[in-house]
Motif scaffolding. Structure first.
Motif: not given
Length: 107
Positions: A71-93
């Motif tokens: 969904x295009x609005x999926x990440x609206x309202x997420x903070x930088x630290x939340x996006x960083x955590x998501x990216x890091x978890x994706x990298x690890x996986x």
């Protein structure tokens, strides 16, 4: 016999990274199974063919290129630290490492 191109590896459940946001589960392909569009975006960003869009927008663009059905609005309202955590978890996986530049290899 004609060679039949197999389904993309990123469509297989075991090759996808799942994450939950607002009690709903989403998934994108792990890094090694990205589409050519998402891979090209990563390459263009790393070589400077695309100007720096900022970290938050970079993550959004990458994930939407990796999985256009998000969904295009999926990440609206997420903070930088939340996006960083998501990216890091994706990298690890994905078992991705940032690697070492050729300049640092010789030092």
């Amino acid at each position: 016999m004609v060679f039949q191109i197999p389904e993309p590896g990123g469509s297989k459940p075991e090759n996808r990274f799942e994450f939950e946001l607002k009690s709903k589960t989403y998934s994108i392909p792990k890094a090694e199974y990205l589409s050519s569009d998402a891979s090209k975006f990563l390459e263009d960003m790393s070589t400077g063919k695309i100007s720096d869009v900022g970290f938050t927008e970079y993550i959004r663009i990458l994930f939407f290129k990796a999985e256009p059905k998000l969904p295009k609005a999926l990440f609206e309202g997420l903070s930088r630290d939340q996006l960083t955590a998501l990216r890091d978890a994706w990298y690890a996986a994905s078992k991705v490492t940032t690697g070492e530049s050729s300049a640092s290899e010789s030092s």
